[in-house]
Design a protein around this motif. Structure first.
Motif, PDB file in Angstrom:
ATOM      1  N   VAL A   1     -76.535  -1.201 -94.009  1.00 49.84           N
ATOM      2  CA  VAL A   1     -75.438  -2.065 -94.472  1.00 49.84           C
ATOM      3  C   VAL A   1     -75.937  -3.456 -94.856  1.00 49.84           C
ATOM      4  O   VAL A   1     -75.733  -3.902 -95.991  1.00 49.84           O
ATOM      5  N   PRO A   2     -76.588  -4.206 -93.940  1.00 51.98           N
ATOM      6  CA  PRO A   2     -77.112  -5.515 -94.367  1.00 51.98           C
ATOM      7  C   PRO A   2     -78.208  -5.397 -95.421  1.00 51.98           C
ATOM      8  O   PRO A   2     -78.368  -6.290 -96.258  1.00 51.98           O
ATOM      9  N   LEU A   3     -78.961  -4.291 -95.414  1.00 51.35           N
ATOM     10  CA  LEU A   3     -79.982  -4.098 -96.437  1.00 51.35           C
ATOM     11  C   LEU A   3     -79.346  -4.005 -97.821  1.00 51.35           C
ATOM     12  O   LEU A   3     -79.811  -4.623 -98.780  1.00 51.35           O
ATOM     13  N   THR A   4     -78.268  -3.240 -97.918  1.00 52.80           N
ATOM     14  CA  THR A   4     -77.552  -3.115 -99.194  1.00 52.80           C
ATOM     15  C   THR A   4     -76.965  -4.455 -99.617  1.00 52.80           C
ATOM     16  O   THR A   4     -77.040  -4.840-100.793  1.00 52.80           O
ATOM     17  N   ALA A   5     -76.381  -5.175 -98.648  1.00 44.72           N
ATOM     18  CA  ALA A   5     -75.818  -6.491 -98.957  1.00 44.72           C
ATOM     19  C   ALA A   5     -76.904  -7.436 -99.459  1.00 44.72           C
ATOM     20  O   ALA A   5     -76.677  -8.226-100.387  1.00 44.72           O
ATOM     21  N   SER A   6     -78.105  -7.348 -98.876  1.00 44.04           N
ATOM     22  CA  SER A   6     -79.213  -8.189 -99.296  1.00 44.04           C
ATOM     23  C   SER A   6     -79.629  -7.884-100.732  1.00 44.04           C
ATOM     24  O   SER A   6     -79.886  -8.794-101.522  1.00 44.04           O
ATOM     25  N   VAL A   7     -79.688  -6.607-101.068  1.00 41.28           N
ATOM     26  CA  VAL A   7     -80.065  -6.207-102.425  1.00 41.28           C
ATOM     27  C   VAL A   7     -79.043  -6.724-103.436  1.00 41.28           C
ATOM     28  O   VAL A   7     -79.399  -7.259-104.492  1.00 41.28           O
TER      29      VAL A   7
ATOM     30  N   VAL B   1     -83.148 -10.132 -92.683  1.00 39.23           N
ATOM     31  CA  VAL B   1     -83.473 -10.329 -91.263  1.00 39.23           C
ATOM     32  C   VAL B   1     -82.533  -9.501 -90.399  1.00 39.23           C
ATOM     33  O   VAL B   1     -82.964  -8.832 -89.452  1.00 39.23           O
ATOM     34  N   ASP B   2     -81.239  -9.530 -90.716  1.00 41.32           N
ATOM     35  CA  ASP B   2     -80.272  -8.739 -89.960  1.00 41.32           C
ATOM     36  C   ASP B   2     -80.572  -7.249 -90.046  1.00 41.32           C
ATOM     37  O   ASP B   2     -80.374  -6.500 -89.083  1.00 41.32           O
ATOM     38  N   ALA B   3     -81.048  -6.802 -91.199  1.00 40.98           N
ATOM     39  CA  ALA B   3     -81.332  -5.379 -91.382  1.00 40.98           C
ATOM     40  C   ALA B   3     -82.431  -4.904 -90.442  1.00 40.98           C
ATOM     41  O   ALA B   3     -82.440  -3.744 -90.021  1.00 40.98           O
TER      42      ALA B   3
END
Length: 315
Positions: free
Chosen positions: A54-60, A223-225
């Motif tokens: 989820v945070p990885l997708t948001a980061s992208v 970082v959250d990911a």
């Protein structure tokens, strides 16, 4: 009254040697871009399995939007110079030229924009000045955000924090255009048809701030990911300022493609204050890959727009 052609949304098709040079340039840049991506595939491949999607997708998404918003900074500077482009041709010119930054040196995007801008009636001097002002807004706002952050996190002396904000005076249109006119006079070049005013600079700076926020969120969510940590205002602000400082350092390090090396060193040092050292390094490497792919995605969109325009004219 300038005799320069008016900007147009209908591109003119290059012919002869200009077309051949463009094809060669594209081949070389795409090769450099692919090398930049492939070189990092093993550095972060094993880490991706450990991330929260989820945070990885948001980061992208934040990284992709940050790259997109940077084009709006350039478009406003070009508007202030008397060459207004609608959104589609602006995307085509800016993002096709931007992948030239993956070649060593800093002139390739400038030269590419000057060439592509001709298709839309943008004078070469305006294209060069527009890219120069675009980078100047990046650098000054990056320093204004980055220096106080690095001072707060202990990477710079505390007394340097207010100095970072003082550099914003370098964006005042009066002194800035005076310097531009002086440089053109020394180079014996034709004066610019127009110069950005206070409104142009304010809008460009506002878009730059949005861009830095998106880049900072991109880093924070990476970082959250990896750490599955709860969001906080402090880490977000550090991420925004750290990325701005890292980008500025990469810009000064002219010999490396897209600031490679210098940006990573500064970003790791700043993030080390809010996360573990190994996480900071992994985040920085993954960030470089994500933003490289974002550049490629925008360049593909720009190429598709250009191809569609040609198809429309043929039809």
């Amino acid at each position: 009254m300038s005799d320069a052609p008016e900007p147009s949304s209908a591109p003119r098709r290059p012919s002869g040697w200009r077309g051949a040079v463009r094809v060669l340039y594209l081949v070389v840049v795409v090769a450099a871009f692919v090398v930049a991506v492939v070189a990092r595939r093993e550095e972060i491949g094993d880490q991706l399995a450990l991330t929260d999607p989820v945070p990885l997708t948001a980061s992208v998404v934040a990284g992709l939007l940050g790259v997109g918003v940077s084009g709006l900074v350039w478009r406003r500077m070009l508007h202030g110079l008397g060459s207004s482009l609608t959104l589609r041709p602006a995307v085509r010119v800016f993002f096709l030229a931007q992948i030239g930054k993956y070649l060593p040196g800093s002139l390739w995007p400038v030269l590419a924009q000057a060439e592509l801008g001709r298709d839309h009636g943008v004078p070469r001097r305006s294209a060069v000045a527009g890219q120069t002002l675009f980078m100047w807004v990046h650098l000054v706002t990056g320093v204004a955000l980055g220096v106080p952050t690095m001072a707060v996190t202990g990477q710079l002396p505390v007394w340097t924090a207010p100095l970072g904000l003082l550099v914003l005076v370098l964006l005042l249109p009066g002194p800035l255009t005076t310097v531009i006119d002086w440089l053109l006079t020394k180079a014996r070049r034709t004066p610019l048809p127009a110069r950005p005013d206070g409104r142009d600079m304010a809008i460009a700076v506002a878009w730059a701030v949005v861009m830095w926020v998106l880049y900072g969120l991109h880093i924070h969510w990476l970082v959250d990911a990896f750490e599955f940590s709860a969001p906080g205002v402090g880490p977000v602000l550090v991420a925004i300022g750290a990325f701005a400082a890292a980008w500025s350092a990469g810009f000064v390090f002219l010999i490396a493609p897209a600031g490679a090396g210098a940006r990573e060193v500064v970003l790791v040092a700043a993030l080390d204050t809010v996360t573990a050292a190994d996480t900071a390094l992994t985040v920085v490497l993954l960030s470089r890959l994500v933003l490289t792919l974002a550049d490629g995605a925008w360049a593909l969109a720009a190429a598709w727009i250009g191809r569609r325009r040609v198809t429309d004219r043929v039809s």
